[in-house]
Every structure is written in structure tokens, then in C-alpha cells.
Write an enzyme that holds these catalytic residues in place. Structure first.
Site, PDB file in Angstrom:
ATOM      1  CG  ASP A  62      -2.109  -0.935   1.043  1.00 55.01           C
ATOM      2  OD1 ASP A  62      -2.261  -1.491  -0.067  1.00 55.01           O
ATOM      3  OD2 ASP A  62      -2.878  -1.120   2.002  1.00 55.01           O
ATOM      4  CD  GLU A 130      -4.318   7.327   6.733  1.00 58.49           C
ATOM      5  OE1 GLU A 130      -5.062   6.373   6.606  1.00 58.49           O
ATOM      6  OE2 GLU A 130      -3.116   7.321   6.370  1.00 58.49           O
ATOM      7  CE  LYS A 157      -7.179  18.779  28.317  1.00 57.54           C
ATOM      8  NZ  LYS A 157      -6.977  18.879  29.779  1.00 57.54           N
ATOM      9  CG  ASP A 159      -1.585   9.522  22.002  1.00 57.05           C
ATOM     10  OD1 ASP A 159      -1.408  10.317  22.941  1.00 57.05           O
ATOM     11  OD2 ASP A 159      -1.271   8.315  22.062  1.00 57.05           O
ATOM     12  CB  SER A 170     -10.414  -0.270   5.004  1.00 57.71           C
ATOM     13  OG  SER A 170      -9.463   0.151   4.044  1.00 57.71           O
ATOM     14  CB  SER A 171      -5.997   2.458   6.229  1.00 58.79           C
ATOM     15  OG  SER A 171      -4.626   2.344   6.420  1.00 58.79           O
ATOM     16  CB  SER A 174     -10.266   0.500  10.262  1.00 57.81           C
ATOM     17  OG  SER A 174     -10.831  -0.697  10.718  1.00 57.81           O
TER      18      SER A 174
END
Length: 272
Positions: A62, A130, A157, A159, A170-171, A174
Site C-alpha cells: 500500500d 488519510e 485531548k 494522541d 479501512s486503514s 479503522s
């Protein structure tokens, strides 16, 4: 027909697959190599940003496909060399039969949504999967204010914050608990990485919307990462703006429907 070959870095096995395809395709097809492929196959390679072709064959995973979609011009046919390879179309044992389908023209081009991304009004590279805003220090959460079409949505708040396309749902999104969107759904997923509050949930907004992520508070330095390929430093007070791009990601496909890919690449792995 102009065909380009882009392979994973330092992957001799990928070059061997490329060579097997080259031996099958008609001799009058023009062939272009990226610098990595040329290292093994000979000839003069092109920087990926200079590649424009009728079909770009990506041999790797990918990451290789996303690098092409971010830098080159042309529909991508991905060959999976390991891992899930959600964005790749064929497996190694299908290379021969798929090459003959390509020669016979038995394929279609599917288009998918891309994201356009700005930092403080400066446009960056488009994303197929994304855009991620992430703390720049491990175990130091950041505070983000999120707006949709100018309307305040929430302060969180965490990460980090992920804004994903239907393809990217889907990556990474997900993995962060975001919902899976079919490629035909016109929407974007906003999901969160390790949120401080368990009450915050991922949301889906219309693809026509503009999502703004503002870095709140002091000493909140973070990173903006696009498709895992490009990385930018951002700081307190900066605004990241994300919306649907006018450009599309284009994929060469031999499958009858998008549900075949979903079943083969996602559902089957979940069930098994």
C-alpha cells in the site's frame, strides 16, 4: 500504450516481477521505470514526480501505491508483495493471468475520493487514505479543537486526530475504532487516537464539508502526516483544513464489484 513500473525501494524481488510482466506485454508498448526499478532493470529511471502513464504498475504494498497516487499521474495497478495490501489489486500468483487481461483490455478504472489539505492556508499534497494530526512526543497528549463547516464540533485531548476518506476508512482510522465506509459513500471519517475521554466517538461528515483542526493551548507541537508519506511540523495556534480534493485517485481493477475487494481484503481477514 504507455506503462510505468514503480517498485518498492531496494526490492530485487519486485524487479523480478516487473521483468516477468515486461516479457509478456507487447513490444510496441512504451515502458517507463522509476529510479528504483531502473536500478535493477537497466535504462534511465525517472523520478516518480515526473511519471505520467496510461497505467502505472506498482509492485510492493500500500505504501508504494500511496506514493504513486501522491506524486505521479495515471491509474494504478497494484501488485501485493506482502501484508494485507488493501490498495493492491492482484497477488503474486495472479500476475501472469492479470497481465493477459491487461493486454486484452479486460479491466476498468475505478475512481476514489482524495483529500486536499492546508496548513494555515498553504496547500500541501493530496491524500488518498488519510490526514493525521499527531502529537510529536510519545505519551504527551495534545488538545485539539475541531470545526466542521465553520461550526464548532468538539475539543478533545488525545494522541491525535484522523480524517479519512472512504478508501482510508479501512486503514489507520479503522485501527483507531473508526467505521468502515464503502467507496461509494460520500463522506469523511473523523476518528481519534487514544482519546482522554471514552465518551468521544468517531463521526462521519459529508464529503462536501470542510474539517478544521486547530492546535489549542501552549506548547502543543504536533505533526501532520499525509498518507504516511509526507510529514509536516505544526505548532500551537496552527490550523489544518481538510476537504474533498478536485483530483481523484484512479485504480485499475479486474473485479466485478467493490464488494469483491471488501470481502477479499477486509471481511475475510476479520472472520478468519
Amino acid at each position: 500504450m504507455k506503462v510505468a513500473f514503480v517498485i518498492r525501494k531496494d526490492c530485487k524481488r519486485c524487479a523480478t516481477i516487473a521483468k516477468s510482466i515486461i516479457e509478456l506485454i507487447p513490444p510496441d508498448w512504451e515502458k517507463i521505470y522509476d529510479t528504483e526499478a531502473a536500478k535493477f532493470l537497466g535504462g534511465v529511471g525517472k523520478d516518480i514526480t515526473e511519471i505520467s502513464a496510461d497505467i502505472i504498475i506498482a509492485i510492493g504494498g500500500d505504501g508504494t501505491v500511496l506514493r504513486i497516487l501522491q506524486n505521479a499521474k495515471g491509474p494504478v495497478l497494484g501488485i501485493n508483495m506482502g501484508g494485507l495490501g488493501f490498495l493492491t489489486e492482484i497477488e503474486i500468483d495472479e500476475v501472469g493471468s492479470s497481465t493477459y487481461k491487461l493486454i486484452r483490455g479486460e479491466y476498468k478504472i475505478n475512481e476514489a475520493m482524495k483529500l486536499k489539505v492546508y496548513i494555515n492556508g498553504r496547500r500541501l499534497e493530496d491524500c488518498t487514505n488519510e490526514a493525521v494530526v499527531h502529537t510529536d512526543r510519545i505519551a504527551r497528549i495534545r488538545q485539539f479543537k475541531i470545526y466542521v463547516d465553520g461550526h464548532f464540533l468538539t475539543t478533545i485531548k488525545s494522541d491525535g486526530v484522523i480524517v479519512a476518506t472512504p478508501t482510508g476508512s479501512s486503514s489507520y482510522s479503522s485501527s483507531a475504532g473508526g467505521p468502515l465506509l464503502l467507496p461509494t459513500v460520500r463522506g469523511m471519517v473523523i476518528s481519534y487516537l487514544a482519546p482522554y475521554s471514552s465518551r468521544i466517538k468517531p463521526v462521519v461528515v459529508p464529503s462536501e464539508s470542510t474539517v478544521e483542526i486547530k492546535i489549542a493551548g501552549n506548547d502543543q507541537d504536533s505533526l501532520l502526516i499525509l498518507d504516511g508519506q509526507k510529514e509536516y511540523k505544526i505548532k500551537s495556534g496552527d490550523t489544518v483544513s481538510i476537504s474533498m480534493s478536485e483530483e481523484k485517485a484512479r485504480f485499475v481493477s479486474f473485479r466485478e464489484s467493490i464488494y469483491d475487494r471488501l470481502r477479499d481484503k477486509v471481511i475475510k481477514h476479520v472472520v478468519n
